[in-house]
Design a protein around this motif. Structure first.
Motif, PDB file in Angstrom:
ATOM      1  N   PRO A   1       0.831  -1.212   0.000  1.00 57.94           N
ATOM      2  CA  PRO A   1       0.000   0.000   0.000  1.00 57.94           C
ATOM      3  C   PRO A   1       0.862   1.258   0.000  1.00 57.94           C
ATOM      4  O   PRO A   1       1.979   1.260   0.525  1.00 57.94           O
ATOM      5  CB  PRO A   1      -0.793  -0.131   1.312  1.00 57.94           C
ATOM      6  CG  PRO A   1      -0.804  -1.592   1.614  1.00 57.94           C
ATOM      7  CD  PRO A   1       0.495  -2.120   1.107  1.00 57.94           C
ATOM      8  N   TRP A   2       0.335   2.329  -0.554  1.00 56.30           N
ATOM      9  CA  TRP A   2       1.135   3.542  -0.753  1.00 56.30           C
ATOM     10  C   TRP A   2       1.679   4.091   0.554  1.00 56.30           C
ATOM     11  O   TRP A   2       2.806   4.584   0.615  1.00 56.30           O
ATOM     12  CB  TRP A   2       0.305   4.597  -1.485  1.00 56.30           C
ATOM     13  CG  TRP A   2      -0.900   5.073  -0.709  1.00 56.30           C
ATOM     14  CD1 TRP A   2      -2.151   4.551  -0.764  1.00 56.30           C
ATOM     15  CD2 TRP A   2      -0.946   6.152   0.223  1.00 56.30           C
ATOM     16  NE1 TRP A   2      -2.997   5.228   0.078  1.00 56.30           N
ATOM     17  CE2 TRP A   2      -2.289   6.218   0.694  1.00 56.30           C
ATOM     18  CE3 TRP A   2      -0.018   7.059   0.709  1.00 56.30           C
ATOM     19  CZ2 TRP A   2      -2.691   7.164   1.631  1.00 56.30           C
ATOM     20  CZ3 TRP A   2      -0.425   8.007   1.643  1.00 56.30           C
ATOM     21  CH2 TRP A   2      -1.742   8.053   2.091  1.00 56.30           C
ATOM     22  N   TYR A   3       0.867   4.020   1.622  1.00 62.97           N
ATOM     23  CA  TYR A   3       1.328   4.593   2.887  1.00 62.97           C
ATOM     24  C   TYR A   3       2.481   3.775   3.456  1.00 62.97           C
ATOM     25  O   TYR A   3       3.392   4.314   4.086  1.00 62.97           O
ATOM     26  CB  TYR A   3       0.176   4.666   3.887  1.00 62.97           C
ATOM     27  CG  TYR A   3      -0.673   3.421   3.973  1.00 62.97           C
ATOM     28  CD1 TYR A   3      -0.272   2.328   4.726  1.00 62.97           C
ATOM     29  CD2 TYR A   3      -1.876   3.328   3.281  1.00 62.97           C
ATOM     30  CE1 TYR A   3      -1.030   1.187   4.790  1.00 62.97           C
ATOM     31  CE2 TYR A   3      -2.651   2.191   3.338  1.00 62.97           C
ATOM     32  CZ  TYR A   3      -2.233   1.115   4.102  1.00 62.97           C
ATOM     33  OH  TYR A   3      -2.989  -0.018   4.169  1.00 62.97           O
ATOM     34  N   LEU A   4       2.470   2.450   3.231  1.00 67.27           N
ATOM     35  CA  LEU A   4       3.574   1.624   3.710  1.00 67.27           C
ATOM     36  C   LEU A   4       4.835   1.903   2.902  1.00 67.27           C
ATOM     37  O   LEU A   4       5.945   1.903   3.450  1.00 67.27           O
ATOM     38  CB  LEU A   4       3.188   0.150   3.618  1.00 67.27           C
ATOM     39  CG  LEU A   4       4.180  -0.847   4.245  1.00 67.27           C
ATOM     40  CD1 LEU A   4       4.380  -0.541   5.712  1.00 67.27           C
ATOM     41  CD2 LEU A   4       3.685  -2.275   4.061  1.00 67.27           C
ATOM     42  N   CYS A   5       4.672   2.167   1.600  1.00 67.76           N
ATOM     43  CA  CYS A   5       5.829   2.534   0.777  1.00 67.76           C
ATOM     44  C   CYS A   5       6.480   3.810   1.302  1.00 67.76           C
ATOM     45  O   CYS A   5       7.712   3.909   1.390  1.00 67.76           O
ATOM     46  CB  CYS A   5       5.401   2.734  -0.682  1.00 67.76           C
ATOM     47  SG  CYS A   5       5.034   1.208  -1.573  1.00 67.76           S
ATOM     48  N   ILE A   6       5.663   4.776   1.678  1.00 67.66           N
ATOM     49  CA  ILE A   6       6.200   6.052   2.163  1.00 67.66           C
ATOM     50  C   ILE A   6       6.898   5.864   3.505  1.00 67.66           C
ATOM     51  O   ILE A   6       8.014   6.352   3.720  1.00 67.66           O
ATOM     52  CB  ILE A   6       5.073   7.099   2.283  1.00 67.66           C
ATOM     53  CG1 ILE A   6       4.538   7.444   0.887  1.00 67.66           C
ATOM     54  CG2 ILE A   6       5.574   8.353   2.999  1.00 67.66           C
ATOM     55  CD1 ILE A   6       3.363   8.394   0.897  1.00 67.66           C
ATOM     56  N   ILE A   7       6.256   5.124   4.424  1.00 66.19           N
ATOM     57  CA  ILE A   7       6.835   4.934   5.757  1.00 66.19           C
ATOM     58  C   ILE A   7       8.156   4.193   5.670  1.00 66.19           C
ATOM     59  O   ILE A   7       9.169   4.602   6.258  1.00 66.19           O
ATOM     60  CB  ILE A   7       5.843   4.174   6.660  1.00 66.19           C
ATOM     61  CG1 ILE A   7       4.632   5.047   6.969  1.00 66.19           C
ATOM     62  CG2 ILE A   7       6.521   3.744   7.963  1.00 66.19           C
ATOM     63  CD1 ILE A   7       3.522   4.327   7.703  1.00 66.19           C
ATOM     64  N   LEU A   8       8.186   3.083   4.930  1.00 64.95           N
ATOM     65  CA  LEU A   8       9.421   2.321   4.809  1.00 64.95           C
ATOM     66  C   LEU A   8      10.446   3.048   3.940  1.00 64.95           C
ATOM     67  O   LEU A   8      11.652   2.877   4.120  1.00 64.95           O
ATOM     68  CB  LEU A   8       9.126   0.937   4.235  1.00 64.95           C
ATOM     69  CG  LEU A   8       8.298   0.023   5.153  1.00 64.95           C
ATOM     70  CD1 LEU A   8       8.004  -1.300   4.462  1.00 64.95           C
ATOM     71  CD2 LEU A   8       9.009  -0.216   6.468  1.00 64.95           C
ATOM     72  N   GLY A   9       9.965   3.868   2.998  1.00 61.35           N
ATOM     73  CA  GLY A   9      10.883   4.684   2.208  1.00 61.35           C
ATOM     74  C   GLY A   9      11.606   5.702   3.075  1.00 61.35           C
ATOM     75  O   GLY A   9      12.813   5.927   2.920  1.00 61.35           O
TER      76      GLY A   9
END
Length: 617
Positions: free
Chosen positions: A51-59
């Motif tokens: 999910p996009w929010y997980l991509c941002i957090i882990l990014g």
């Protein structure tokens, strides 16, 4: 990575993840039966899209993992560029290196090796760069070392540091062309036949050891603050790494609840620097630290560069040639070439490690060739933009894949975009320049020590009971310390009556990693010894293909947007070293890969489990 025996089932996880899992490749090691079987699984494989929010957090997490190494390079380089007392220019260098690292990361993930591997500044180019700047013609004028005499807006001062930066840029640009050629021509495979653990170990170890002076100078400005920073990083990264903290999490199934996060294991450097920075701020506010520049400990104050944040622009747009037209010197190019070769060797190992940790098959030759070529292109861009450095794959972020259990390359795409954004916001680079020198010195103590130990760890593949190997490693290491030290103390000892040759030898012989790696390479390839004794068999076995893998090679490594299909339609293009072979399976894989931006759903589960993780910064 073998989990420890006593575990609660969450060891080596950054987060307690919910969702679909895919098997990690089998490395031939048997997992301990007491460990939960999910500890060897990935939440997302390399081609999956979280999910996009997980991509941002882990990014964000990947950016924070790399930030120590990225900001350390321009801060160390500023000493050779005569910029110790120009914080605003230091902030511009930091913004530039973030910007270029983001662009190179996006290029590598999209068109390079296509693995979730972050690109950033490299210490392998820092050593020859500092050796070049230590030459008599580039020695900083005495007045630039005195803060009271430096007028950062004067044309004289600007020319002093920009002339040195332009010389570095030209050397890096020309040296990077060699890496581009080696990568896209497929010659990297030929190089690796003659390079084994006894060449790599002294080369990598001497990168860290040669920087001991920079660490000592920074830490010596206040040993108490430096020791505290080092102690905090060690505490978080070693003693508290298995301690979890509860964080609020929301999912459709469990609604609002808490999940336990391995904060200390994820961000030990950031936490250590932040706490030391805060303590220095408190000591400065109460005037406990000295207020006179001549007194010991003055450089630990946080108000020395307080105006740089206000002076830095909100937005800055780095561009090629921003410091002027690059210049080229033979000595600089040859020195950079030594660093480029070391960087290529290290990156090949990173590709294999990244593939194992992200659930991908071992990288085929065409992907490795493309990855090395794109890294060379990244170094060329870094030279053009004027970072004073190149780019390489970050081993720290490869290790983070094993911690988070999220191997998706879309997370690294998010990291690349975030680094570009950080490079555009000028205030971000300015904030990093206000970190007190002793705090950075404490971080250097840990970071350079780990780099040195990482080089020695390559000896695990060689038979170190062999007197042959002990001699080669010992002699290479000692020569890499003695010869550069003597040349630096006797700069006029080299005199061949050919100025260019003198400069070239000066740079090479003052670069510790070149001297140690050169002797290691020559001795390992000329002194008789079996492949087993030299460690070549174990080295190759560690990188051999793993057949039990859920993903097809073409699905991971073929070029996106249908490029592989187009290239496969021309029979002669299939023989180009960086093009994928045009077999039916890879054609199908390529087709699948072009649609890999769509999340893949597990059988029997029409919707992936939602994951939201709160990360406290």
């Amino acid at each position: 990575m073998t989990p420890e025996k006593e575990t609660n089932g969450l060891d080596n996880f950054a987060f307690a993840l919910e969702g679909r899992f895919c098997d990690l490749p089998d490395a031939g090691e048997e997992l301990d039966p007491s460990v939960d079987e999910d500890s060897s699984k990935l939440a997302y494989c390399v081609t999956d899209v979280p999910p996009w929010y997980l991509c941002i957090i882990l990014g964000i997490q990947h950016c924070l993992t790399a930030f120590g190494g990225i900001i350390a390079i321009p801060l160390i380089l500023s000493q050779g560029l005569c910029l110790q007392h120009d914080s605003l220019t230091q902030s511009h260098l930091i913004s530039t290196i973030f910007f270029v690292s983001g662009i190179c990361t996006l290029l590598q993930v999209t068109f390079g090796v296509r693995l979730p591997i972050l690109q950033g500044g490299t210490f392998t180019l820092l050593a020859p760069s500092m050796a070049m700047l230590s030459m008599p013609e580039w020695t900083c004028p005495a007045w630039t070392q005195n803060a009271s005499l430096v007028n950062t807006s004067s044309t004289d001062f600007t020319e002093v540091w920009q002339s040195r930066m332009r010389a570095l840029q030209g050397s890096i640009i020309v040296g990077s062309l060699f890496q581009v050629f080696v990568g896209f021509s497929g010659l990297i495979g030929l190089f690796m036949r003659f390079i084994g653990p006894l060449t790599i170990a002294p080369t990598i170890s001497l990168i860290g050891l040669s920087l001991f002076d920079s660490a000592g100078v920074s830490a010596g400005n206040h040993w108490g603050i430096s020791a505290m920073t080092t102690a905090l990083i060690i505490l978080f990264s070693q003693y508290l790494r298995h301690i979890t903290l509860p964080f609020p999490t929301y999912s459709k199934e469990k609604k609002l609840h808490t999940t336990r996060v391995y904060v200390f294991q994820i961000l030990p450097v950031l936490l250590g620097i932040t706490l030391s920075w805060l303590i220095c701020y408190i000591l400065t506010s109460y005037n406990i630290l000295p207020s006179e520049p001549e007194e010991y400990g003055y450089l630990a104050r946080t108000d020395l560069k307080g105006d740089v944040i206000g002076r830095a622009p909100w937005f800055t747009f780095p561009y090629p040639g921003q410091w002027g037209m690059p210049t080229v010197s033979l000595a600089g190019v040859v020195g950079i070439l030594a660093g480029v070769i070391s960087s290529m060797i290290e990156s090949v190992g990173d590709y294999h490690a990244c593939a194992r940790l992200s659930g991908a098959p071992p990288p085929p030759k065409h992907a490795i060739n493309r990855g090395i070529g794109i890294e060379g292109l990244g170094c060329l861009l870094a030279g053009a933009w004027g970072t004073g450095n190149g780019t390489t794959s970050y081993s720290e972020n490869v290790g983070a894949l094993g911690i988070t259990k999220v191997g998706s390359r879309m997370v690294i795409v998010a990291s690349g975009v975030l680094m570009v954004v950080m490079g555009v916001f000028g205030k971000v680079g300015a904030i990093f320049t206000t970190i007190p020198s002793p705090v950075m010195g404490g971080m250097f103590m840990v970071m350079f020590g780990v780099i040195s130990a990482a080089g020695v760890s390559n000896l695990q593949y060689a038979n170190m009971n062999s007197s042959r190997n002990i001699f080669i490693f010992g002699f290479s290491m000692f020569s890499g310390l003695v010869i550069p030290n003597w040349i630096l103390k006797n700069p006029k000892a080299i005199n061949t009556n050919v100025v260019e040759l003198d400069q070239m030898l000066q740079v090479l012989l003052t670069t510790s990693m070149f001297v140690g790696g050169f002797f290691g390479f020559i001795l390992d390839n000329t002194i008789p010894g079996s492949k087993h004794e030299r460690g070549l068999l174990a080295w190759n076995k560690a990188h051999e293909d793993v057949t039990s893998n859920p993903l097809e090679s073409g699905e991971v490594y073929n070029l996106p947007f249908g490029i592989s299909s187009y290239l496969s339609s021309s029979s002669w293009l299939r023989y180009i070293p960086f093009c994928p072979p045009g077999t039916p399976s890879t054609m199908d894989g390529c087709g699948t890969d072009t649609n890999s931006l769509e999340p893949k759903l597990p059988l029997g589960n029409p919707e992936p489990a939602q994951i939201i993780i709160g990360v406290g910064l």
